[in-house]
Design a protein around this motif. Sequence first.
Motif, PDB file in Angstrom:
ATOM      1  N   ALA A  89      91.991 -17.804  23.078  1.00  0.00           N
ATOM      2  CA  ALA A  89      93.079 -17.792  23.877  1.00  0.00           C
ATOM      3  C   ALA A  89      92.644 -17.047  25.316  1.00  0.00           C
ATOM      4  CB  ALA A  89      94.252 -16.710  23.393  1.00  0.00           C
ATOM      5  N   GLY A  90      92.894 -17.758  26.353  1.00  0.00           N
ATOM      6  CA  GLY A  90      92.780 -17.358  27.688  1.00  0.00           C
ATOM      7  C   GLY A  90      91.310 -17.856  28.057  1.00  0.00           C
ATOM      8  N   ASP A  91      90.372 -18.295  27.419  1.00  0.00           N
ATOM      9  CA  ASP A  91      89.106 -18.889  27.799  1.00  0.00           C
ATOM     10  C   ASP A  91      89.198 -20.378  27.815  1.00  0.00           C
ATOM     11  OD1 ASP A  91      87.827 -16.512  27.247  1.00  0.00           O
ATOM     12  OD2 ASP A  91      87.110 -16.946  25.120  1.00  0.00           O
ATOM     13  N   ASP A  92      88.456 -20.990  28.789  1.00  0.00           N
ATOM     14  CA  ASP A  92      88.507 -22.407  29.019  1.00  0.00           C
ATOM     15  C   ASP A  92      87.028 -23.059  28.847  1.00  0.00           C
ATOM     16  OD1 ASP A  92      86.725 -21.511  31.287  1.00  0.00           O
ATOM     17  OD2 ASP A  92      88.161 -22.262  32.775  1.00  0.00           O
ATOM     18  N   ALA A  93      87.166 -24.299  28.688  1.00  0.00           N
ATOM     19  CA  ALA A  93      85.952 -25.307  28.351  1.00  0.00           C
ATOM     20  C   ALA A  93      86.165 -26.555  28.938  1.00  0.00           C
ATOM     21  CB  ALA A  93      85.924 -25.155  26.810  1.00  0.00           C
ATOM     22  N   LEU A  94      85.162 -27.298  29.250  1.00  0.00           N
ATOM     23  CA  LEU A  94      85.226 -28.459  29.933  1.00  0.00           C
ATOM     24  C   LEU A  94      85.521 -29.648  28.720  1.00  0.00           C
ATOM     25  CD1 LEU A  94      84.832 -29.987  32.611  1.00  0.00           C
ATOM     26  CD2 LEU A  94      82.405 -30.543  31.682  1.00  0.00           C
ATOM     27  N   TYR A  95      86.591 -30.398  29.252  1.00  0.00           N
ATOM     28  CA  TYR A  95      87.228 -31.368  28.277  1.00  0.00           C
ATOM     29  C   TYR A  95      87.006 -32.746  28.933  1.00  0.00           C
ATOM     30  CZ  TYR A  95      89.373 -27.866  25.219  1.00  0.00           C
ATOM     31  OH  TYR A  95      89.388 -26.553  24.696  1.00  0.00           O
ATOM     32  N   LEU A  96      86.709 -33.961  28.096  1.00  0.00           N
ATOM     33  CA  LEU A  96      86.727 -35.046  28.525  1.00  0.00           C
ATOM     34  C   LEU A  96      88.222 -35.507  28.178  1.00  0.00           C
ATOM     35  CD1 LEU A  96      83.884 -34.272  28.181  1.00  0.00           C
ATOM     36  CD2 LEU A  96      83.173 -36.614  27.838  1.00  0.00           C
ATOM     37  N   VAL A  97      88.977 -36.171  29.241  1.00  0.00           N
ATOM     38  CA  VAL A  97      90.448 -36.800  28.723  1.00  0.00           C
ATOM     39  C   VAL A  97      90.064 -38.074  29.125  1.00  0.00           C
ATOM     40  CG1 VAL A  97      92.762 -36.655  29.308  1.00  0.00           C
ATOM     41  CG2 VAL A  97      91.280 -34.619  29.229  1.00  0.00           C
ATOM     42  N   THR A  98      90.830 -38.899  28.168  1.00  0.00           N
ATOM     43  CA  THR A  98      91.003 -40.492  28.569  1.00  0.00           C
ATOM     44  C   THR A  98      92.250 -40.916  28.467  1.00  0.00           C
ATOM     45  OG1 THR A  98      88.623 -40.937  27.524  1.00  0.00           O
ATOM     46  CG2 THR A  98      90.138 -42.623  27.622  1.00  0.00           C
ATOM     47  N   LEU A  99      92.566 -41.593  29.565  1.00  0.00           N
ATOM     48  CA  LEU A  99      94.311 -42.050  29.545  1.00  0.00           C
ATOM     49  C   LEU A  99      94.185 -43.446  28.940  1.00  0.00           C
ATOM     50  CD1 LEU A  99      94.057 -39.495  31.419  1.00  0.00           C
ATOM     51  CD2 LEU A  99      95.707 -40.860  32.994  1.00  0.00           C
ATOM     52  N   ARG A 100      95.425 -43.843  28.364  1.00  0.00           N
ATOM     53  CA  ARG A 100      95.549 -45.098  27.929  1.00  0.00           C
ATOM     54  C   ARG A 100      95.413 -46.281  29.001  1.00  0.00           C
ATOM     55  NH1 ARG A 100      97.815 -44.735  22.869  1.00  0.00           N
ATOM     56  NH2 ARG A 100      98.570 -42.750  22.274  1.00  0.00           N
ATOM     57  N   GLY A 101      94.795 -47.409  28.682  1.00  0.00           N
ATOM     58  CA  GLY A 101      94.554 -48.583  29.297  1.00  0.00           C
ATOM     59  C   GLY A 101      93.369 -48.285  29.818  1.00  0.00           C
ATOM     60  N   PRO A 102      92.749 -49.634  30.242  1.00  0.00           N
ATOM     61  CA  PRO A 102      91.307 -49.619  30.750  1.00  0.00           C
ATOM     62  C   PRO A 102      91.089 -49.057  32.280  1.00  0.00           C
ATOM     63  CG  PRO A 102      92.367 -51.707  30.782  1.00  0.00           C
ATOM     64  CD  PRO A 102      93.431 -50.684  30.120  1.00  0.00           C
ATOM     65  N   GLY A 103      89.983 -48.939  32.733  1.00  0.00           N
ATOM     66  CA  GLY A 103      89.731 -48.981  34.026  1.00  0.00           C
ATOM     67  C   GLY A 103      89.444 -50.194  34.888  1.00  0.00           C
ATOM     68  N   THR A 104      89.174 -50.096  36.106  1.00  0.00           N
ATOM     69  CA  THR A 104      89.069 -51.256  36.841  1.00  0.00           C
ATOM     70  C   THR A 104      88.088 -52.022  36.798  1.00  0.00           C
ATOM     71  OG1 THR A 104      88.117 -50.083  38.462  1.00  0.00           O
ATOM     72  CG2 THR A 104      90.574 -49.799  38.508  1.00  0.00           C
ATOM     73  N   SER A 105      87.041 -51.809  35.529  1.00  0.00           N
ATOM     74  CA  SER A 105      85.929 -52.856  35.514  1.00  0.00           C
ATOM     75  C   SER A 105      86.160 -54.370  35.380  1.00  0.00           C
ATOM     76  CB  SER A 105      85.076 -52.198  34.482  1.00  0.00           C
ATOM     77  OG  SER A 105      85.857 -52.365  33.244  1.00  0.00           O
ATOM     78  N   THR A 106      87.423 -54.738  35.190  1.00  0.00           N
ATOM     79  CA  THR A 106      87.575 -56.405  34.829  1.00  0.00           C
ATOM     80  C   THR A 106      88.530 -56.718  35.898  1.00  0.00           C
ATOM     81  OG1 THR A 106      89.704 -55.660  33.614  1.00  0.00           O
ATOM     82  CG2 THR A 106      87.893 -55.870  32.464  1.00  0.00           C
ATOM     83  N   THR A 107      88.667 -55.720  37.082  1.00  0.00           N
ATOM     84  CA  THR A 107      89.494 -56.035  38.258  1.00  0.00           C
ATOM     85  C   THR A 107      88.793 -56.683  39.237  1.00  0.00           C
ATOM     86  OG1 THR A 107      90.969 -54.271  37.932  1.00  0.00           O
ATOM     87  CG2 THR A 107      90.929 -55.431  39.961  1.00  0.00           C
ATOM     88  N   SER A 108      88.840 -57.883  39.667  1.00  0.00           N
ATOM     89  CA  SER A 108      88.029 -58.756  40.876  1.00  0.00           C
ATOM     90  C   SER A 108      88.642 -58.329  41.980  1.00  0.00           C
ATOM     91  CB  SER A 108      88.289 -60.253  40.433  1.00  0.00           C
ATOM     92  OG  SER A 108      89.338 -60.819  40.426  1.00  0.00           O
ATOM     93  N   GLY A 109      87.900 -58.471  43.281  1.00  0.00           N
ATOM     94  CA  GLY A 109      88.156 -58.352  44.659  1.00  0.00           C
ATOM     95  C   GLY A 109      88.025 -56.829  44.986  1.00  0.00           C
ATOM     96  N   GLY A 110      87.460 -56.664  45.977  1.00  0.00           N
ATOM     97  CA  GLY A 110      87.348 -55.147  46.413  1.00  0.00           C
ATOM     98  C   GLY A 110      88.704 -54.543  46.916  1.00  0.00           C
ATOM     99  N   LEU A 111      89.556 -55.127  47.434  1.00  0.00           N
ATOM    100  CA  LEU A 111      90.820 -54.475  47.996  1.00  0.00           C
ATOM    101  C   LEU A 111      91.783 -54.382  46.664  1.00  0.00           C
ATOM    102  CD1 LEU A 111      92.738 -53.671  49.937  1.00  0.00           C
ATOM    103  CD2 LEU A 111      93.689 -55.865  50.176  1.00  0.00           C
ATOM    104  N   VAL A 112      91.793 -55.344  45.597  1.00  0.00           N
ATOM    105  CA  VAL A 112      92.721 -55.273  44.577  1.00  0.00           C
ATOM    106  C   VAL A 112      92.092 -54.073  43.609  1.00  0.00           C
ATOM    107  CG1 VAL A 112      93.161 -56.427  42.456  1.00  0.00           C
ATOM    108  CG2 VAL A 112      93.161 -57.848  44.526  1.00  0.00           C
ATOM    109  N   ARG A 113      90.675 -53.938  43.572  1.00  0.00           N
ATOM    110  CA  ARG A 113      89.948 -52.796  42.812  1.00  0.00           C
ATOM    111  C   ARG A 113      90.300 -51.522  43.151  1.00  0.00           C
ATOM    112  NH1 ARG A 113      84.110 -53.080  40.200  1.00  0.00           N
ATOM    113  NH2 ARG A 113      85.000 -54.567  38.877  1.00  0.00           N
ATOM    114  N   THR A 114      90.674 -51.511  44.711  1.00  0.00           N
ATOM    115  CA  THR A 114      90.609 -50.236  45.396  1.00  0.00           C
ATOM    116  C   THR A 114      92.065 -49.832  45.094  1.00  0.00           C
ATOM    117  OG1 THR A 114      89.017 -50.778  47.016  1.00  0.00           O
ATOM    118  CG2 THR A 114      90.696 -48.975  47.636  1.00  0.00           C
TER     119      THR A 114
END
Length: 700
Positions: free
Chosen positions: A31-56
């Motif tokens: 309790a009170g200590d912290d650690a580094l966690y890797l958190v993944t949210l639902r859904g994919p990233g933008t890797s399949t998104t085409s077009g620079g503006l759309v990806r941004t």
Amino acid sequence: MTVLAVGATLVPAPSPAASPVARVDTSSTSAGDDALYLVTLRGPGTSTTSGGLVRTLAATALLREQDAVLDAVGAPAPVYRWTTALNGFAVRLDAGQAAVMASSARVLTVERDSVRPLAGADAARPAAAVDRPVAAPRHGGAGTVIGVVDTGLAPDSPVFALRTTLAAPSSFAGTCETAVDWDAAECAGKVVSARSYVAGFGVDALRAATTVSPRDLDGHGTRTASLAAGNADVPVVVDGEQLGSFGGQAPDARLAVYKACWSAPDPADDGCSAADLVSAVDDATRDGVDVLTLAVGGPSSFDTLERALLGATEGGVLVVAAAGNRGPGSLAHPSPWVTTVGGTAGDVRRGQLLLPDGETVVGAMLSRRTVGPARVVLAEEAAADDSSVGDARVCVPGSLDAARVAGAVVVCDRGRVGRVDKSRAVALADGTAMVLVNRGPGSIDADLHSVPTLHLAAGPGRELRRRLAADPTLRVRMRPLGATDRLPRVAGFSGSGGSRTGTVKPDVLAPASSILAAVPGTAGRWEVASGTSAATAYTAGVAARLLGGGLRPAEVRSALVTTARPVRGGVVRSGAGLLRAREARRPGLALLVGPGAYRAWLDGGSPHLNTPSILMTGREVVARRRLTNVSGRRLYFSSSALGFRRDVVVTPAAVRLGRGESVTFRVRVSPSGADRLDDGYVVWRGATGTVTRIPVVLTR
């Protein structure tokens, strides 16, 4: 949602189709200590998104979602954010915050950061005059970029010099980090991008005098990069002796360097933080590498790193990763979207000791030099004045008296110090050769020694000692016999998995024992190392060569597996077998998996994948796969089932397919014998001589 534990690794779900509720194990966090966690949210990233503006715009939306999740638990600013290969972040949390965050409907997984080992099986050794480079092509991989996630790169070696054969990559957007020992000019030739990641590992955890930059001080990353994409026809000179020429498997490819692995004060703490690795993968995917190679071990689970590699695959990257070096039953990178590479041992090279009466004693010997006739000295009878007989018996460096050892063949017992350290002790005392003797059961190994060495099993070793007791003036000759067993076999350290992940792994094997590669050094230095890291680099280079030759990533993933050569040990241990680069250029047929299919399988939406391997449980009697004709012409193909103990039938028995046409085939297994493990191959032969071999495992 994947089952997870906030500890060293995620706990894998029993089946990718299952959707258990997430839990957080906070027992290791006070309790009170912290650690580094890797958190993944639902859904994919933008890797399949085409077009620079759309990806941004899409990335901006993901960042807003991440902010909402962070604000809900009062979290500090993240250490890393990921929006391309993954939608997530690395952040420091206490146990309570981690538990609350895991309960969010937006959160898929919460994983505590851990350090992964590099996949080198042993410490690298200086190259000896007996070494020869692995065969490599003179051209290949032009226009491609290989992303190397490792310990960085030493760009001064001639294997990374700029050459006219290096075509500019068609689409790549990497950047070049600068530091006191790395300037922008380093990214103007063979290397097109370089970055480092240390926030997960921690600057305070680094070995003294380490600089935070892409430069490699360890040597592992330089070896990996040279084996994958080192320039062709680079002269190899060791101790003034010309040993031929060196080249990587894709000599015309470019390199993008992502340094995410570091050295600690204690070598046992060396490795790669998962948070740093995921960040490197996310950047490499956004940069647009063609091949991504990770010579890093890890758990047999679909954790945050594996999900990031899924995002990379969905973005068109061909991912190659090491099976790890913990042997059977332990496998890194179990994901079907990763080409997981195990390793083969080299040829068994043997030598013999010729006694005066014509008798011979045979053992393992790598050296090609003949020695003698020379006198034989027992090491325990040649102890230096300031050394014990015990140290001399096992040839501890510095324990031998040069006055007694010079010019002699020295008999050393195995144990206490490394095998190659013993031959160094003999060399230091001016001995001409060594006979290494097992004192009990154990392997005999053809290592890279400082003097010609014959390694004997315990029985032949006792016979030699008996002969020496009868004739202390015995003179012998030592000579090599060459490779007496040229059939490839799985290296003992090579990782392999079972059926827990629903996939056949490793996918393929590649050379992994005593591989010569470049290491840091301005004049060109060479070392020899073993491990699935070398096999992974070799495979990544072959993959880049195939991509440069016009194959698509999905075709390459299939071709690497279906054109491999079976080896002894079975499919469970070796996957498809030994990679064959030449055959992979013309696979004939391909088992293609669309990028979206992997995510559907992982998230439980689809129970089947069209992978180039088949794993069936004892309850299953039919499996299906879809073949596509990639030969470029209309051809006839016939099928067969080979190597099984159970009755296995493939239908249809034959097909005629036009260019680009596909057909679904079925593999039907008899229910008898379902309580035992079985394996074999489904083989499709084309009218032009192509052979498509699909490894199959039938589990209990």
